[in-house]
Design a protein around this motif. Sequence first.
Motif, PDB file in Angstrom:
ATOM      1  N   THR A  86       5.681  -1.777   6.532  1.00 53.13           N
ATOM      2  CA  THR A  86       5.946  -2.007   5.112  1.00 53.13           C
ATOM      3  C   THR A  86       5.157  -1.069   4.204  1.00 53.13           C
ATOM      4  O   THR A  86       5.355  -1.071   2.983  1.00 53.13           O
ATOM      5  CB  THR A  86       5.611  -3.459   4.724  1.00 53.13           C
ATOM      6  N   ILE A  87       4.267  -0.275   4.779  1.00 53.13           N
ATOM      7  CA  ILE A  87       3.509   0.679   3.962  1.00 53.13           C
ATOM      8  C   ILE A  87       4.465   1.726   3.383  1.00 53.13           C
ATOM      9  O   ILE A  87       5.278   2.299   4.115  1.00 53.13           O
ATOM     10  CB  ILE A  87       2.409   1.378   4.790  1.00 53.13           C
ATOM     11  N   MET A 142       0.835  -1.194   0.000  1.00 52.54           N
ATOM     12  CA  MET A 142       0.000   0.000   0.000  1.00 52.54           C
ATOM     13  C   MET A 142       0.873   1.249   0.000  1.00 52.54           C
ATOM     14  O   MET A 142       1.957   1.260   0.578  1.00 52.54           O
ATOM     15  CB  MET A 142      -0.907   0.003   1.241  1.00 52.54           C
ATOM     16  N   LYS A 143       0.391   2.298  -0.658  1.00 49.32           N
ATOM     17  CA  LYS A 143       1.130   3.547  -0.737  1.00 49.32           C
ATOM     18  C   LYS A 143       0.269   4.676  -0.179  1.00 49.32           C
ATOM     19  O   LYS A 143      -0.904   4.813  -0.542  1.00 49.32           O
ATOM     20  CB  LYS A 143       1.509   3.848  -2.183  1.00 49.32           C
ATOM     21  N   ARG A 163       1.956  13.063 -10.112  1.00 50.07           N
ATOM     22  CA  ARG A 163       2.772  11.884 -10.432  1.00 50.07           C
ATOM     23  C   ARG A 163       2.769  10.897  -9.278  1.00 50.07           C
ATOM     24  O   ARG A 163       2.632   9.685  -9.470  1.00 50.07           O
ATOM     25  CB  ARG A 163       4.203  12.312 -10.769  1.00 50.07           C
ATOM     26  N   HIS A 164       2.903  11.414  -8.063  1.00 52.47           N
ATOM     27  CA  HIS A 164       2.925  10.542  -6.889  1.00 52.47           C
ATOM     28  C   HIS A 164       1.569   9.884  -6.635  1.00 52.47           C
ATOM     29  O   HIS A 164       1.487   8.810  -6.029  1.00 52.47           O
ATOM     30  CB  HIS A 164       3.348  11.336  -5.655  1.00 52.47           C
ATOM     31  N   LEU A 165       0.500  10.512  -7.084  1.00 56.72           N
ATOM     32  CA  LEU A 165      -0.849  10.003  -6.835  1.00 56.72           C
ATOM     33  C   LEU A 165      -1.206   8.778  -7.673  1.00 56.72           C
ATOM     34  O   LEU A 165      -2.147   8.051  -7.340  1.00 56.72           O
ATOM     35  CB  LEU A 165      -1.885  11.101  -7.123  1.00 56.72           C
ATOM     36  N   LEU A 166      -0.477   8.555  -8.727  1.00 58.15           N
ATOM     37  CA  LEU A 166      -0.867   7.528  -9.699  1.00 58.15           C
ATOM     38  C   LEU A 166      -1.150   6.162  -9.070  1.00 58.15           C
ATOM     39  O   LEU A 166      -2.086   5.481  -9.476  1.00 58.15           O
ATOM     40  CB  LEU A 166       0.220   7.399 -10.778  1.00 58.15           C
ATOM     41  N   ASP A 167      -0.350   5.747  -8.104  1.00 57.50           N
ATOM     42  CA  ASP A 167      -0.541   4.416  -7.509  1.00 57.50           C
ATOM     43  C   ASP A 167      -0.763   4.490  -5.992  1.00 57.50           C
ATOM     44  O   ASP A 167      -0.470   3.550  -5.263  1.00 57.50           O
ATOM     45  CB  ASP A 167       0.655   3.507  -7.812  1.00 57.50           C
ATOM     46  N   ALA A 168      -1.329   5.615  -5.528  1.00 54.01           N
ATOM     47  CA  ALA A 168      -1.559   5.783  -4.087  1.00 54.01           C
ATOM     48  C   ALA A 168      -2.966   5.325  -3.717  1.00 54.01           C
ATOM     49  O   ALA A 168      -3.916   5.493  -4.482  1.00 54.01           O
ATOM     50  CB  ALA A 168      -1.367   7.236  -3.689  1.00 54.01           C
ATOM     51  N   GLN A 169      -3.081   4.742  -2.513  1.00 48.09           N
ATOM     52  CA  GLN A 169      -4.390   4.325  -2.008  1.00 48.09           C
ATOM     53  C   GLN A 169      -5.000   5.373  -1.070  1.00 48.09           C
ATOM     54  O   GLN A 169      -6.208   5.568  -1.053  1.00 48.09           O
ATOM     55  CB  GLN A 169      -4.279   2.978  -1.259  1.00 48.09           C
ATOM     56  N   ILE A 170      -4.150   6.027  -0.262  1.00 45.32           N
ATOM     57  CA  ILE A 170      -4.636   7.026   0.692  1.00 45.32           C
ATOM     58  C   ILE A 170      -3.807   8.302   0.547  1.00 45.32           C
ATOM     59  O   ILE A 170      -2.588   8.241   0.343  1.00 45.32           O
ATOM     60  CB  ILE A 170      -4.528   6.537   2.153  1.00 45.32           C
ATOM     61  N   VAL A 171      -4.481   9.440   0.668  1.00 43.53           N
ATOM     62  CA  VAL A 171      -3.802  10.732   0.712  1.00 43.53           C
ATOM     63  C   VAL A 171      -4.232  11.437   1.998  1.00 43.53           C
ATOM     64  O   VAL A 171      -5.428  11.622   2.237  1.00 43.53           O
ATOM     65  CB  VAL A 171      -4.178  11.624  -0.491  1.00 43.53           C
TER      66      VAL A 171
END
Length: 378
Positions: free
Chosen positions: A33-34, A1-2, A280-288
């Motif tokens: 590991t996140i 998870m990212k 760019r960083h958001l492309l594969d993120a699950q939570i912001v």
Amino acid sequence: MKVIICPDSYKGTLSAFEVANAMQAGVLDVDQTIKTVILPIADGGEGTLESLIASTGGRYISASVLDPLGRMIKANYGVLGDDETCVIEMAQASGILLLQDSEKNPELASTYGTGQLIKAALDKGFRQFIIGIGGSATNDAGIGLLKALGLQFRKGDGSSIANGVSGLLDLASIDSSQLDARLSDATFTIACDVDNPLVGERGATAIFGPQKGVKEHEIALFDECLKRFADIVERQFHIRLHDYKGAGAAGGVGGALIAFLNGTFQAGIDIVLEAVQLKRHLLDAQIVFTGEGKSDRQTLHGKAPLGVALAAKSTNAHVVLLSGAIDEEHKPALLEHFTVVESLVDESTTVVQAMQEPYRFIRMKTKQLVEHYMKNGG
């Protein structure tokens, strides 16, 4: 998870970087590991410099300049990670936080030190500038800044006008022959969300002057001084600042940058989000995670957290607004833009507790929110 972590500062308690560290600790308390990406942000005011430097891997450069009252201080400007873009935060040299309340003096407070920072950066070879103009102590139409860069302000007899804002009443002409020639090769992006004109009932003095020390009975005089400056600029350079949107920002610095440095306005949060490459960083993120000291309806008018939410709108990311305090009546409006809206202050945590130990409560609340996300599968 990212997980992307991009809060603004909790003003009065923690910087944006400190808030981000607390949030990161809370995420990792759930699972080491996140993957976390820290991108502290700001909306163009105080903290913009720190956020941009931290998020882009940039660096600080120190310079000796004059503070608003003419005292020598050390101030920082920054260079982004691209090693080309220079960030000048007006609050560093001409900020209201540099003065005690008893020292506020809008007649004498000058933007000269900010001009010195720009000159120092020019000396280092920089030509691409982001200027954050929030938090100023000044109402001088930016003439101090312009003087530091070589402009001369003259009376009818050719002598220089007196120092102080009221000297503008004697302004007859502006001599630009000694303006730093290097400015013609430079670009200036003004990080600002204020659209006030230079003069009038929504102008620099009427709206922002009182917080800088302008007394009620002095507003008309100060406004007349700025109008005189605008009249001369229009007559000589054919640029009308009187009702130009944004010209009244930072006591008229917005207008000075437009007229003489060919500055262009851009929303502070948009500049920051572009610089930190949030999309760019958001492309594969699950939570912001984002947040600020207090969220209310004003958050929806160009504040940093809203910029984050809008950037994430086209993704599947779960956008969490975690702020120090949130007005209950404004939660429904906020929930139209954020997946989750949470406050440190709740039934079990008082305002005093949250202010005394913000790091601990941010970390604890972040952990709870991540656990809830993982338990419920988003």
